[in-house]
Design an enzyme around this catalytic site. Structure first.
Site, PDB file in Angstrom:
ATOM      1  N   SER A   1       0.845  -1.189   0.000  1.00 16.91           N
ATOM      2  CA  SER A   1       0.000   0.000   0.000  1.00 16.91           C
ATOM      3  C   SER A   1       0.871   1.225   0.000  1.00 16.91           C
ATOM      4  CB  SER A   1      -0.907   0.026   1.236  1.00 16.91           C
ATOM      5  OG  SER A   1      -1.552   1.283   1.362  1.00 16.91           O
TER       6      SER A   1
ATOM      7  N   ARG B   1       1.590  -4.560  -6.763  1.00 16.64           N
ATOM      8  CA  ARG B   1       0.273  -5.178  -6.559  1.00 16.64           C
ATOM      9  C   ARG B   1      -0.750  -4.494  -7.453  1.00 16.64           C
ATOM     10  NH1 ARG B   1      -3.481  -8.192  -6.090  1.00 16.64           N
ATOM     11  NH2 ARG B   1      -4.210  -9.260  -4.218  1.00 16.64           N
TER      12      ARG B   1
ATOM     13  N   THR C   1      -8.083   1.414   2.448  1.00 15.97           N
ATOM     14  CA  THR C   1      -8.055   0.737   3.746  1.00 15.97           C
ATOM     15  C   THR C   1      -9.254   1.109   4.593  1.00 15.97           C
ATOM     16  OG1 THR C   1      -5.631   0.726   3.674  1.00 15.97           O
ATOM     17  CG2 THR C   1      -6.674   0.328   5.807  1.00 15.97           C
TER      18      THR C   1
ATOM     19  N   CYS D   1       4.531  -7.515 -16.586  1.00 15.16           N
ATOM     20  CA  CYS D   1       4.865  -8.183 -15.325  1.00 15.16           C
ATOM     21  C   CYS D   1       5.981  -7.422 -14.613  1.00 15.16           C
ATOM     22  CB  CYS D   1       5.301  -9.624 -15.576  1.00 15.16           C
ATOM     23  SG  CYS D   1       5.865 -10.465 -14.063  1.00 15.16           S
TER      24      CYS D   1
ATOM     25  N   CYS E   1       7.388 -14.956  -9.105  1.00 16.69           N
ATOM     26  CA  CYS E   1       6.063 -14.339  -8.965  1.00 16.69           C
ATOM     27  C   CYS E   1       5.901 -13.682  -7.596  1.00 16.69           C
ATOM     28  CB  CYS E   1       4.982 -15.394  -9.169  1.00 16.69           C
ATOM     29  SG  CYS E   1       3.302 -14.746  -9.013  1.00 16.69           S
TER      30      CYS E   1
ATOM     31  N   CYS F   1       1.152 -10.264  -7.800  1.00 19.93           N
ATOM     32  CA  CYS F   1       0.491  -8.980  -8.075  1.00 19.93           C
ATOM     33  C   CYS F   1      -0.809  -9.162  -8.851  1.00 19.93           C
ATOM     34  CB  CYS F   1       1.436  -8.040  -8.818  1.00 19.93           C
ATOM     35  SG  CYS F   1       1.750  -8.481 -10.541  1.00 19.93           S
TER      36      CYS F   1
ATOM     37  N   CYS G   1      -0.859 -10.359 -14.511  1.00 20.56           N
ATOM     38  CA  CYS G   1      -0.936 -11.242 -15.675  1.00 20.56           C
ATOM     39  C   CYS G   1      -2.361 -11.723 -15.910  1.00 20.56           C
ATOM     40  CB  CYS G   1       0.014 -12.418 -15.511  1.00 20.56           C
ATOM     41  SG  CYS G   1      -0.215 -13.365 -13.989  1.00 20.56           S
TER      42      CYS G   1
END
Length: 592
Positions: free
Chosen positions: A82, A334, A370, A537, A561, A564, A567
């Site tokens: 975040s 993310r 949030t 990516c 990986c 996130c 893809c």
């Protein structure tokens, strides 16, 4: 029994191990699963899932309910990313008797009050101040935090209240009732299956958890949420969800450059005028800052690399002057929900609900989700408790025959809340940039946020998902990005090494191709998009390599990986299906 089965060891390493093919899940393993029965099973231990659990146990004064959280990261907070400026409203509702003198119900060592706000428009070498819309005003009212530290704190509070906490547990599937019109539980991921789908000596089958209420709090584009939304057609009355990719680093900077509590946002450079996005830099504690770029995944040019755009950002004088002489200590990425009000699906289904970013409650103009996530968890808990306190005890032998409750009251109450009203008021901000471009979007957003306050008599819609907006490569020229200087900018594998990500080298690949073939996938995407996967990516998972004959081969470096989900969202062919790996795998973020 549960703790024994769910033991997981996290090892920080990074590898370029690759798959030559993606096998189907091995179906001939004899499975005898352990079953357990709880009142409420929460999938995901982020702010929304934890707030649901905490509120439920606050209401459950007799300690009569079994409330369980299953979290795929190795410990609570490890998968949290975040920008981390939060509003205190909902956390204060969760702990109304614990509000400190600064105005938030969190320990003082977890928070930094915002002391200054800046909004800039960037050109390649210059910057210009912009007026801040009301939604982005943070000074003296909001707080900079490390969100993964806040999640760790909330997990401790939940455990103190008697919530059953199980990190390191991936949940791979839902259990439907006999009519398949409701959810009665979930299945956790099998452990110890090799890359070819064969059971190893360490094989342990996942467990089945049956529950009266299943709460999906997986975050943005969760794998179970996808299944449930499709199974029950929860998007039939909403726009498709749209997404952004947030890329972020934490730096320790020189003390002379640190300005505790300063918040900076910028738009413009390095993104082109037809690409939605913006950047941020937050000074929070101990000479630490977070810097990041969010780019809308509805961009059309397949040659854009969000990761490399972020590297360009750090070379701009506004940011480089702060970073020079400092040290990058953490990297994260993310996907984020950007659809807002128009993209909220139906929130309930028989046996469960969607909360937080599983439902898409991020307020894009505020760059915050949030507070709305926590509010949704509070409302869900209140409505669940009203129902469950009047139910008979769980009948384990006849569980599948018990009534499945559709908690429609949760959606009704959420629509009465300040969180829903907040999302409605800014509903036209993000889509205005898609419809009118950068300048038109700024004008429309200014009118909407400063004059009409969201009361304009129209709602802008988007009916095209992000992946479908990717255009053919032949319409664009390749982008020549600068090479990393290893001072401010870094190659992608160096950045991934800072995530602490880990996946067992010999486990079933969690990045599934629906086409079941690397060759077929390459044929679908290479000619049109010239390797868009290796550019969207942010972790170097996907590559196109040419062999001696000049033929192009698609390769998946699944070890890299960082979960996130980009893809799954952006692949133009929609051939990549992100599923959970073994529990405890993935990144281990620090101070994000």
């Amino acid at each position: 029994m549960i703790k024994r089965i769910f033991t997981s060891i996290q090892v920080g390493s990074i590898s370029r191990w690759t798959f030559q093919y993606i096998p189907k899940r091995f179906n001939s393993i004899p499975v005898e699963r352990v079953k357990d029965f709880v009142d409420v099973c929460i999938i995901g231990g982020g702010p929304s899932g934890l707030s649901t659990a905490i509120k439920l146990k606050q209401l459950d004064q007799n300690d009569s309910l079994r409330v369980m959280i299953l979290e795929k990261s190795s410990d609570f907070g490890s998968h949290i990313v975040s920008g981390a400026v939060i509003e205190p409203k909902s956390i204060n509702e969760l702990f109304p008797n614990e509000i400190n003198p600064q105005g938030i119900a969190l320990p003082s060592d977890l928070i930094t009050k915002v002391t200054s706000d800046h909004m800039l428009y960037l050109t390649k070498n210059s910057s210009y101040s912009l007026p801040e819309p009301p939604q982005m005003t943070n000074k003296n009212k909001n707080f900079i935090v490390s969100l993964n530290n806040v999640v760790k704190y909330l997990s401790e509070r939940a455990e103190e209240l008697g919530v059953e906490m199980y990190p390191g547990i991936s949940v791979s599937d839902v259990i439907y009732n006999k009519n398949k019109d409701g959810v009665i539980g979930v299945v956790t991921q099998d452990m110890g299956i090799d890359k070819n789908g064969v059971a190893k000596d360490s094989y342990e089958p996942g467990m089945e958890f049956y529950s009266r209420f299943t709460i999906l709090a997986e975050g943005c584009h969760g794998s179970l949420s996808k299944k449930v939304i499709n199974q029950f057609n929860l998007r039939k009355d909403s726009d498709p969800q749209t997404y952004g990719l947030g890329i972020k680093e934490v730096w320790e900077i020189e003390p002379s450059k640190f300005k505790r509590g300063e918040v900076l946002h910028s738009i413009g450079y390095p993104l082109s005028s037809d690409t939605y996005g913006g950047a941020f830099m937050y000074h929070f504690e101990n000479n630490l800052i977070s810097i990041g770029l969010v780019i809308g995944l509805d961009y059309s040019n397949p040659y854009i690399s969000p990761y490399l755009e972020f590297q360009k950002l750090k070379k701009h004088p506004v940011y480089s002057d702060v970073l020079k002489g400092g040290k990058c200590i953490s990297y994260a990425a993310r996907a984020l929900n950007e659809g807002g009000y128009q993209s909220i699906p139906k929130l309930t289904f028989k046996g469960g609900v969607l909360i937080g970013c599983s439902a898409g409650f991020m307020n894009v103009p505020k760059i915050k989700g949030t507070h709305t996530a926590i509010k949704s968890g509070i409302i869900a808990a209140e409505e669940i408790y009203k129902k469950v306190q009047h139910l008979d005890s769980v009948d384990e032998e006849n569980f599948e025959d018990q009534e499945i409750i559709d908690l429609v009251e949760y959606e009704t109450e959420f629509k009465k809340s300040w969180a829903y009203q907040e999302l409605y008021e800014v509903r036209n901000v993000r889509p205005s940039f898609e419809k009118f471009g950068l300048i038109g979007g700024l004008i429309h957003s200014g009118i909407s946020t400063m004059i009409t306050n969201g009361n304009e008599p129209w709602t802008l819609h988007n009916k095209t998902p992000d992946y479908a907006k990717t255009k053919n490569a032949e319409l664009y020229k390749p982008i020549n990005y600068p090479k990393a200087d290893n001072e401010l900018t870094f190659d992608i594998l160096t950045s991934v090494s800072r995530t602490g990500t880990f996946h067992d080298e010999d486990e079933l690949c969690h990045l599934q191709l629906k086409s079941k073939s690397l060759k077929r996938h390459s044929k679908m995407n290479w000619e049109k998009y010239k390797g868009v996967e290796q550019r969207f990516c942010p972790a170097g998972v996907y590559e196109y390599l040419k062999d001696d004959k000049g033929d192009v081969k698609f390769q998946i470096n699944s070890q890299n990986c960082i979960h996130c989900k980009t893809c799954d969202i952006k692949d133009p062919a929609q051939d990549i299906n992100w599923q959970v790996p073994e529990g405890g795998d993935g990144p281990k973020y620090y101070m994000t």
